[in-house]
Design an enzyme around this catalytic site. Sequence first.
Site, short mmCIF file in Angstrom:
data_model
loop_
_atom_site.label_atom_id
_atom_site.label_comp_id
_atom_site.label_asym_id
_atom_site.label_seq_id
_atom_site.Cartn_x
_atom_site.Cartn_y
_atom_site.Cartn_z
CE LYS A 1 -2.24 0.09 3.83
NZ LYS A 1 -1.83 1.24 4.62
NE ARG B 1 -3.29 0.81 10.80
CZ ARG B 1 -2.31 1.47 10.31
NH1 ARG B 1 -2.46 2.62 9.80
NH2 ARG B 1 -1.10 0.99 10.31
NE ARG C 1 6.87 -2.39 5.32
CZ ARG C 1 5.63 -2.03 5.53
NH1 ARG C 1 4.81 -1.86 4.50
NH2 ARG C 1 5.18 -1.85 6.73
NE ARG D 1 7.30 0.83 9.20
CZ ARG D 1 6.13 0.98 8.59
NH1 ARG D 1 6.07 1.62 7.45
NH2 ARG D 1 5.03 0.50 9.09
NE ARG E 1 2.44 -2.95 11.60
CZ ARG E 1 3.25 -2.84 10.56
NH1 ARG E 1 4.40 -3.48 10.54
NH2 ARG E 1 2.92 -2.11 9.55
P1 AMP Z 1 1.61 2.52 9.17
O1 AMP Z 1 2.85 3.16 8.65
O2 AMP Z 1 0.36 3.08 8.56
O3 AMP Z 1 1.65 1.02 9.11
O4 AMP Z 1 1.51 2.91 10.72
C1 AMP Z 1 2.50 2.52 11.64
C2 AMP Z 1 1.90 2.46 13.05
O5 AMP Z 1 1.38 3.74 13.43
C3 AMP Z 1 0.73 1.49 13.20
O6 AMP Z 1 1.16 0.16 13.44
C4 AMP Z 1 0.02 2.09 14.41
O7 AMP Z 1 0.71 1.80 15.61
C5 AMP Z 1 0.18 3.58 14.17
N1 AMP Z 1 -0.94 4.12 13.36
C6 AMP Z 1 -0.84 4.74 12.15
N2 AMP Z 1 -2.04 5.14 11.72
C7 AMP Z 1 -2.93 4.75 12.66
C8 AMP Z 1 -4.35 4.84 12.76
N3 AMP Z 1 -5.10 5.42 11.80
N4 AMP Z 1 -4.94 4.32 13.87
C9 AMP Z 1 -4.22 3.76 14.86
N5 AMP Z 1 -2.89 3.60 14.80
C10 AMP Z 1 -2.24 4.11 13.71
#
Ligand code: AMP
Length: 250
Positions: free
Chosen positions: A42, A121, A160, A193, A204
Amino acid sequence: MTAQDLDRAAWFKGASVECSIDSSPPDRPFRLVLLGAPGVGKGTQAELISQRLRPCHLSTGDVFRAAKSLPASERTPAITQALACMQRGELVPDDTVINIVRERSRCMTCPAGFLLDGFPRTVRQAEALDVLLTQLGVKLDAVLSYDMPLEQVIARLSGRRTCAGCKAVFHVTGRPPKVPDVCDNCGGQLVLREDDRPESIRVRMQAYQTSTAPLTDYYQKAGLLVSLSAAGAPEEIYQRTAAALSSLRR
Ligand code: AMP
């Protein structure tokens, strides 16, 4: 134009900061939400879509990762709590994320359009986004949902690598950098990461299944869902995406 050219200062730093993205808006600005389990590619699609169709890439994960480099004294209690959740692979509480997006609501009126990546989310976040967009008088064009079987997703995530500098995303086998561990774009170091570590991945994926997967129903009912296979090379998936977007009614 590259993603780095798109100045996302207002998204990273909040509404008081000017950004320069609106200098020449595209003919057709898209307002999109991207859905998909972590690891389906994504983020790579978000990068390609924002480079080529120019919507501003608004990732809540990027906002939290940027906050990590702030000195502890400049972190609000909400951000400190959010970073702890992120490190464990858990979702950040809805109220915190919703407030962060609300503070940046000007980005939803960007003349270049926008691409929300990682938000919403949960169904509660989606409802809050609906309220916010209604207040702003903005309508979503589509919600792009990238689909892939779970085992493939896990294999992708563990390979990744993300650039510590510009945040570009690579994969040890699927999208290798020209020089191992070095970013093709900016020469920064590629890192695993924290939330891509195996113990965080499991948490996750669970969070995704219980909280985020129901969003596809939510947006299906709203008539906005566009389901796309996430199989294949990034360019192939992008072509699928572009074809779906060009067939959307204006
Ligand atoms: P991502 O890069 O979108 O995978 O986000 C990394 C981490 O940030 C996620 O695993 C969550 O801990 C937090 N996070 C990002 N966006 C959200 C969201 N909309 N709701 C809750 N947690 C979020």
